[in-house]
Design a protein around this motif. Sequence first.
Motif, PDB file in Angstrom:
ATOM      1  N   ILE A 182       0.822  -1.212   0.000  1.00 53.24           N
ATOM      2  CA  ILE A 182       0.000   0.000   0.000  1.00 53.24           C
ATOM      3  C   ILE A 182       0.856   1.263   0.000  1.00 53.24           C
ATOM      4  N   LEU A 183       1.864   1.315   0.895  1.00 54.56           N
ATOM      5  CA  LEU A 183       2.630   2.541   1.124  1.00 54.56           C
ATOM      6  C   LEU A 183       4.022   2.561   0.510  1.00 54.56           C
ATOM      7  N   GLY A 184       4.504   1.411   0.034  1.00 54.34           N
ATOM      8  CA  GLY A 184       5.882   1.321  -0.430  1.00 54.34           C
ATOM      9  C   GLY A 184       6.803   1.069   0.753  1.00 54.34           C
ATOM     10  N   SER A 185       8.082   1.154   0.530  1.00 59.45           N
ATOM     11  CA  SER A 185       9.053   0.934   1.605  1.00 59.45           C
ATOM     12  C   SER A 185       9.015   2.084   2.602  1.00 59.45           C
ATOM     13  N   ALA A 186       9.187   1.754   3.865  1.00 59.90           N
ATOM     14  CA  ALA A 186       9.190   2.770   4.916  1.00 59.90           C
ATOM     15  C   ALA A 186      10.388   3.694   4.742  1.00 59.90           C
ATOM     16  N   ASP A 187      10.207   4.948   5.138  1.00 55.09           N
ATOM     17  CA  ASP A 187      11.303   5.910   5.095  1.00 55.09           C
ATOM     18  C   ASP A 187      12.296   5.651   6.212  1.00 55.09           C
ATOM     19  N   ASN A 188      11.809   5.059   7.317  1.00 53.86           N
ATOM     20  CA  ASN A 188      12.685   4.759   8.440  1.00 53.86           C
ATOM     21  C   ASN A 188      12.043   3.681   9.310  1.00 53.86           C
ATOM     22  N   CYS A 189      12.831   2.694   9.703  1.00 55.86           N
ATOM     23  CA  CYS A 189      12.381   1.675  10.651  1.00 55.86           C
ATOM     24  C   CYS A 189      13.418   1.574  11.763  1.00 55.86           C
ATOM     25  N   GLU A 190      12.929   1.482  12.982  1.00 60.28           N
ATOM     26  CA  GLU A 190      13.800   1.365  14.144  1.00 60.28           C
ATOM     27  C   GLU A 190      13.417   0.095  14.897  1.00 60.28           C
ATOM     28  N   GLU A 191      14.359  -0.835  14.956  1.00 56.99           N
ATOM     29  CA  GLU A 191      14.103  -2.097  15.638  1.00 56.99           C
ATOM     30  C   GLU A 191      14.368  -1.942  17.127  1.00 56.99           C
ATOM     31  N   LYS A 192      13.399  -2.348  17.911  1.00 61.33           N
ATOM     32  CA  LYS A 192      13.513  -2.356  19.369  1.00 61.33           C
ATOM     33  C   LYS A 192      13.652  -3.815  19.808  1.00 61.33           C
ATOM     34  N   THR A 193      13.668  -4.063  21.094  1.00 56.92           N
ATOM     35  CA  THR A 193      13.827  -5.424  21.604  1.00 56.92           C
ATOM     36  C   THR A 193      12.672  -6.327  21.185  1.00 56.92           C
ATOM     37  N   LEU A 194      11.442  -5.879  21.363  1.00 56.96           N
ATOM     38  CA  LEU A 194      10.285  -6.733  21.087  1.00 56.96           C
ATOM     39  C   LEU A 194       9.415  -6.257  19.935  1.00 56.96           C
ATOM     40  N   HIS A 195       9.743  -5.111  19.352  1.00 54.72           N
ATOM     41  CA  HIS A 195       8.923  -4.588  18.261  1.00 54.72           C
ATOM     42  C   HIS A 195       9.762  -3.721  17.314  1.00 54.72           C
ATOM     43  N   THR A 196       9.148  -3.328  16.210  1.00 49.03           N
ATOM     44  CA  THR A 196       9.776  -2.442  15.239  1.00 49.03           C
ATOM     45  C   THR A 196       8.836  -1.277  14.979  1.00 49.03           C
ATOM     46  N   ASN A 197       9.367  -0.057  14.984  1.00 53.65           N
ATOM     47  CA  ASN A 197       8.601   1.140  14.644  1.00 53.65           C
ATOM     48  C   ASN A 197       9.034   1.603  13.263  1.00 53.65           C
ATOM     49  N   CYS A 198       8.064   1.751  12.361  1.00 52.16           N
ATOM     50  CA  CYS A 198       8.356   2.233  11.007  1.00 52.16           C
ATOM     51  C   CYS A 198       7.556   3.499  10.740  1.00 52.16           C
ATOM     52  N   ILE A 199       8.157   4.380   9.930  1.00 57.18           N
ATOM     53  CA  ILE A 199       7.495   5.627   9.566  1.00 57.18           C
ATOM     54  C   ILE A 199       7.571   5.825   8.056  1.00 57.18           C
ATOM     55  N   TRP A 200       6.449   6.257   7.495  1.00 59.59           N
ATOM     56  CA  TRP A 200       6.369   6.651   6.097  1.00 59.59           C
ATOM     57  C   TRP A 200       6.047   8.127   6.102  1.00 59.59           C
ATOM     58  N   GLY A 201       6.848   8.936   5.419  1.00 53.35           N
ATOM     59  CA  GLY A 201       6.617  10.374   5.363  1.00 53.35           C
ATOM     60  C   GLY A 201       7.672  11.144   6.123  1.00 53.35           C
ATOM     61  N   ASN A 202       7.293  12.354   6.568  1.00 51.95           N
ATOM     62  CA  ASN A 202       8.230  13.231   7.269  1.00 51.95           C
ATOM     63  C   ASN A 202       7.646  13.647   8.615  1.00 51.95           C
ATOM     64  N   GLU A 203       8.289  14.549   9.291  1.00 48.78           N
ATOM     65  CA  GLU A 203       7.864  14.954  10.636  1.00 48.78           C
ATOM     66  C   GLU A 203       6.470  15.587  10.652  1.00 48.78           C
ATOM     67  N   ASP A 204       6.140  16.345   9.603  1.00 50.49           N
ATOM     68  CA  ASP A 204       4.856  17.050   9.567  1.00 50.49           C
ATOM     69  C   ASP A 204       3.699  16.204   9.052  1.00 50.49           C
ATOM     70  N   GLN A 205       4.002  15.257   8.192  1.00 56.39           N
ATOM     71  CA  GLN A 205       2.962  14.455   7.544  1.00 56.39           C
ATOM     72  C   GLN A 205       3.466  13.022   7.433  1.00 56.39           C
ATOM     73  N   HIS A 206       2.890  12.119   8.241  1.00 60.88           N
ATOM     74  CA  HIS A 206       3.419  10.761   8.232  1.00 60.88           C
ATOM     75  C   HIS A 206       2.408   9.722   8.719  1.00 60.88           C
ATOM     76  N   ILE A 207       2.783   8.472   8.485  1.00 57.29           N
ATOM     77  CA  ILE A 207       2.090   7.317   9.023  1.00 57.29           C
ATOM     78  C   ILE A 207       3.133   6.539   9.807  1.00 57.29           C
ATOM     79  N   LYS A 208       2.839   6.256  11.082  1.00 58.59           N
ATOM     80  CA  LYS A 208       3.731   5.465  11.930  1.00 58.59           C
ATOM     81  C   LYS A 208       3.053   4.144  12.247  1.00 58.59           C
ATOM     82  N   VAL A 209       3.827   3.066  12.155  1.00 67.60           N
ATOM     83  CA  VAL A 209       3.301   1.730  12.412  1.00 67.60           C
ATOM     84  C   VAL A 209       4.230   0.999  13.369  1.00 67.60           C
ATOM     85  N   THR A 210       3.650   0.342  14.369  1.00 66.88           N
ATOM     86  CA  THR A 210       4.402  -0.519  15.275  1.00 66.88           C
ATOM     87  C   THR A 210       4.108  -1.959  14.886  1.00 66.88           C
ATOM     88  N   LEU A 211       5.177  -2.732  14.670  1.00 68.64           N
ATOM     89  CA  LEU A 211       5.059  -4.130  14.256  1.00 68.64           C
ATOM     90  C   LEU A 211       5.642  -5.040  15.324  1.00 68.64           C
TER      91      LEU A 211
END
Length: 82
Positions: free
Chosen positions: A39-68
Amino acid sequence: MKKLLVTAAILTLVGCSKVNIENYNKVTVGMDKTEIEAILGSADNCEEKTLHTNCIWGNEDQHIKVTLVSEKVTLYTQKGLK
């Protein structure tokens, strides 16, 4: 003339962004990461944590954030989408 063409190209790319409210509304809890990327293409940034991953599509002002967790959506938010 060259400046005008570059500006037009940039505006065209911005207008075609997949980070919009229509695509945000397609995201659901339990969705696979590959489904979101379809749907969104590749994330602009993903940050892996111990038990989950946070990914963001877009920029600081306009974005979609997903926790996986285990490559599945557990939480998602948006900012600045209309």
